[in-house]
Scaffold this motif. Structure first.
Motif, PDB file in Angstrom:
ATOM      1  N   PRO A  69     -26.704  -8.839   4.607  1.00 23.97           N
ATOM      2  CA  PRO A  69     -26.334 -10.227   3.819  1.00 23.97           C
ATOM      3  C   PRO A  69     -25.973 -11.574   5.155  1.00 23.97           C
ATOM      4  O   PRO A  69     -25.781 -11.182   6.195  1.00 23.97           O
ATOM      5  CB  PRO A  69     -24.890  -9.803   3.337  1.00 23.97           C
ATOM      6  N   ASP A  70     -26.162 -12.392   4.481  1.00 24.58           N
ATOM      7  CA  ASP A  70     -26.170 -13.727   5.299  1.00 24.58           C
ATOM      8  C   ASP A  70     -24.737 -13.819   5.821  1.00 24.58           C
ATOM      9  O   ASP A  70     -23.956 -13.548   5.079  1.00 24.58           O
ATOM     10  CB  ASP A  70     -26.366 -15.154   4.640  1.00 24.58           C
ATOM     11  N   GLY A  71     -24.548 -14.147   7.261  1.00 22.91           N
ATOM     12  CA  GLY A  71     -23.319 -14.180   7.683  1.00 22.91           C
ATOM     13  C   GLY A  71     -22.642 -12.876   8.282  1.00 22.91           C
ATOM     14  O   GLY A  71     -21.725 -12.807   8.701  1.00 22.91           O
ATOM     15  N   SER A  72     -23.587 -11.785   8.436  1.00 18.63           N
ATOM     16  CA  SER A  72     -23.145 -10.461   8.892  1.00 18.63           C
ATOM     17  C   SER A  72     -23.021 -10.603  10.392  1.00 18.63           C
ATOM     18  O   SER A  72     -23.623 -11.364  10.995  1.00 18.63           O
ATOM     19  CB  SER A  72     -24.136  -9.441   8.400  1.00 18.63           C
ATOM     20  N   ARG A  73     -22.077  -9.738  10.923  1.00 13.95           N
ATOM     21  CA  ARG A  73     -21.894 -10.028  12.502  1.00 13.95           C
ATOM     22  C   ARG A  73     -21.734  -8.768  12.844  1.00 13.95           C
ATOM     23  O   ARG A  73     -21.296  -7.563  12.236  1.00 13.95           O
ATOM     24  CB  ARG A  73     -20.442 -10.611  12.664  1.00 13.95           C
ATOM     25  N   ARG A  74     -22.507  -8.785  14.046  1.00 17.38           N
ATOM     26  CA  ARG A  74     -22.631  -7.135  14.921  1.00 17.38           C
ATOM     27  C   ARG A  74     -21.381  -6.884  15.411  1.00 17.38           C
ATOM     28  O   ARG A  74     -20.680  -7.546  15.982  1.00 17.38           O
ATOM     29  CB  ARG A  74     -23.713  -7.466  15.913  1.00 17.38           C
ATOM     30  N   VAL A  75     -20.821  -5.624  15.160  1.00 17.47           N
ATOM     31  CA  VAL A  75     -19.781  -4.979  15.766  1.00 17.47           C
ATOM     32  C   VAL A  75     -19.962  -3.860  16.681  1.00 17.47           C
ATOM     33  O   VAL A  75     -18.801  -3.441  17.428  1.00 17.47           O
ATOM     34  CB  VAL A  75     -18.442  -4.630  14.504  1.00 17.47           C
ATOM     35  N   GLY A  76     -21.042  -3.370  16.649  1.00 19.45           N
ATOM     36  CA  GLY A  76     -21.413  -2.219  17.592  1.00 19.45           C
ATOM     37  C   GLY A  76     -22.906  -1.766  17.300  1.00 19.45           C
ATOM     38  O   GLY A  76     -23.692  -2.678  16.688  1.00 19.45           O
ATOM     39  N   PRO A 108     -19.377 -10.309   5.498  1.00 15.53           N
ATOM     40  CA  PRO A 108     -18.670 -11.477   5.111  1.00 15.53           C
ATOM     41  C   PRO A 108     -18.161 -11.294   3.613  1.00 15.53           C
ATOM     42  O   PRO A 108     -17.073 -12.005   3.304  1.00 15.53           O
ATOM     43  CB  PRO A 108     -19.612 -12.677   5.363  1.00 15.53           C
ATOM     44  N   ARG A 109     -18.732 -10.305   2.763  1.00 12.16           N
ATOM     45  CA  ARG A 109     -18.289 -10.428   1.452  1.00 12.16           C
ATOM     46  C   ARG A 109     -17.162  -9.047   1.226  1.00 12.16           C
ATOM     47  O   ARG A 109     -16.953  -8.262   2.026  1.00 12.16           O
ATOM     48  CB  ARG A 109     -19.404  -9.930   0.390  1.00 12.16           C
ATOM     49  N   ASP A 110     -16.617  -9.070   0.170  1.00 12.64           N
ATOM     50  CA  ASP A 110     -15.833  -8.075  -0.146  1.00 12.64           C
ATOM     51  C   ASP A 110     -16.639  -6.777  -0.594  1.00 12.64           C
ATOM     52  O   ASP A 110     -17.873  -6.746  -0.730  1.00 12.64           O
ATOM     53  CB  ASP A 110     -15.032  -8.238  -1.107  1.00 12.64           C
ATOM     54  N   PHE A 111     -16.053  -5.647  -0.832  1.00 14.69           N
ATOM     55  CA  PHE A 111     -16.860  -4.477  -1.022  1.00 14.69           C
ATOM     56  C   PHE A 111     -18.102  -4.573  -2.344  1.00 14.69           C
ATOM     57  O   PHE A 111     -19.020  -4.049  -2.258  1.00 14.69           O
ATOM     58  CB  PHE A 111     -16.157  -3.204  -1.216  1.00 14.69           C
ATOM     59  N   ASP A 112     -17.428  -4.883  -3.207  1.00 16.15           N
ATOM     60  CA  ASP A 112     -17.960  -5.252  -4.437  1.00 16.15           C
ATOM     61  C   ASP A 112     -19.121  -6.379  -4.316  1.00 16.15           C
ATOM     62  O   ASP A 112     -20.113  -6.076  -4.904  1.00 16.15           O
ATOM     63  CB  ASP A 112     -17.102  -5.543  -5.788  1.00 16.15           C
ATOM     64  N   GLY A 113     -18.838  -7.339  -3.666  1.00 18.11           N
ATOM     65  CA  GLY A 113     -19.918  -8.360  -3.445  1.00 18.11           C
ATOM     66  C   GLY A 113     -21.087  -7.855  -2.655  1.00 18.11           C
ATOM     67  O   GLY A 113     -22.160  -8.250  -2.702  1.00 18.11           O
ATOM     68  N   THR A 114     -20.738  -6.902  -1.797  1.00 16.64           N
ATOM     69  CA  THR A 114     -21.699  -6.254  -1.048  1.00 16.64           C
ATOM     70  C   THR A 114     -22.218  -5.461  -1.499  1.00 16.64           C
ATOM     71  O   THR A 114     -23.683  -5.284  -1.629  1.00 16.64           O
ATOM     72  CB  THR A 114     -21.157  -5.727   0.322  1.00 16.64           C
ATOM     73  N   LEU A 115     -21.952  -4.789  -2.309  1.00 17.58           N
ATOM     74  CA  LEU A 115     -22.631  -3.735  -3.307  1.00 17.58           C
ATOM     75  C   LEU A 115     -23.484  -4.581  -4.376  1.00 17.58           C
ATOM     76  O   LEU A 115     -24.783  -4.106  -4.476  1.00 17.58           O
ATOM     77  CB  LEU A 115     -21.931  -2.685  -4.150  1.00 17.58           C
ATOM     78  N   GLU A 116     -23.097  -5.614  -4.745  1.00 14.64           N
ATOM     79  CA  GLU A 116     -23.833  -6.318  -5.809  1.00 14.64           C
ATOM     80  C   GLU A 116     -25.121  -7.079  -4.930  1.00 14.64           C
ATOM     81  O   GLU A 116     -26.086  -7.156  -5.445  1.00 14.64           O
ATOM     82  CB  GLU A 116     -22.864  -7.568  -6.313  1.00 14.64           C
ATOM     83  N   TYR A 117     -24.776  -7.600  -3.844  1.00 10.00           N
ATOM     84  CA  TYR A 117     -25.972  -8.129  -2.836  1.00 10.00           C
ATOM     85  C   TYR A 117     -27.085  -7.056  -2.636  1.00 10.00           C
ATOM     86  O   TYR A 117     -28.200  -7.013  -2.993  1.00 10.00           O
ATOM     87  CB  TYR A 117     -25.548  -8.444  -1.661  1.00 10.00           C
TER      88      TYR A 117
END
Length: 135
Positions: free
Chosen positions: A41-48, A55-64
């Motif tokens: 998704p747009d705005g994702s940031r690398r953490v490892g 950047p979205r909540d769980f349901d928003g990410t699954l919808e994406y």
């Protein structure tokens, strides 16, 4: 004889479903980043390594991901069934570039893990043993 083009009547414009579908698809993939063949998704940031914060909540990410990777083409299964932790695995059936995606929520944070392909390790050749004759 009057034709429809010669009249001054104004007709209502009927939107074409194909145009609406293309606009919807464009908005989903407009700023998406592709890492190892997996779309984020747009705005994702690398953490490892292979790990990203959504950047979205769980349901928003699954919808994406429902819009990007169809449920009929990319099977999903629930990974964890614990209170406070939600996790879903999306399998990549083509097996190209990545094996799948793990999307999980813990501590009010949604993370995406790109499951890399496992390079098949070639089994080491067994050393040839020579039978020694006892004298």
């Amino acid at each position: 004889m009057m034709r429809a083009l010669d009249t001054l009547k104004r007709g209502f414009y009927k939107a074409r479903p194909l145009g609406a579908a293309l606009v919807a698809l464009w908005t989903v993939s407009a700023g998406a980043e592709v890492i190892n063949g997996a779309q984020l998704p747009d705005g994702s940031r690398r953490v490892g390594e292979n790990r990203y914060r959504s950047p979205r909540d769980f349901d928003g990410t699954l919808e994406y991901y429902r819009a990007v990777y169809s449920t009929s083409g990319y099977p999903r299964r629930q990974i964890v069934n614990q209170p406070g932790v939600k996790a879903v695995h999306i399998t990549n059936p083509s097996g190209k570039n990545f094996a799948g995606l793990n999307i999980y929520e813990a501590n009010d944070e949604v993370r995406i893990y790109i499951v890399p392909l496992q390079q098949a390790a070639k089994p080491a050749k067994k050393p040839e043993t020579t039978k020694s004759r006892k004298k």
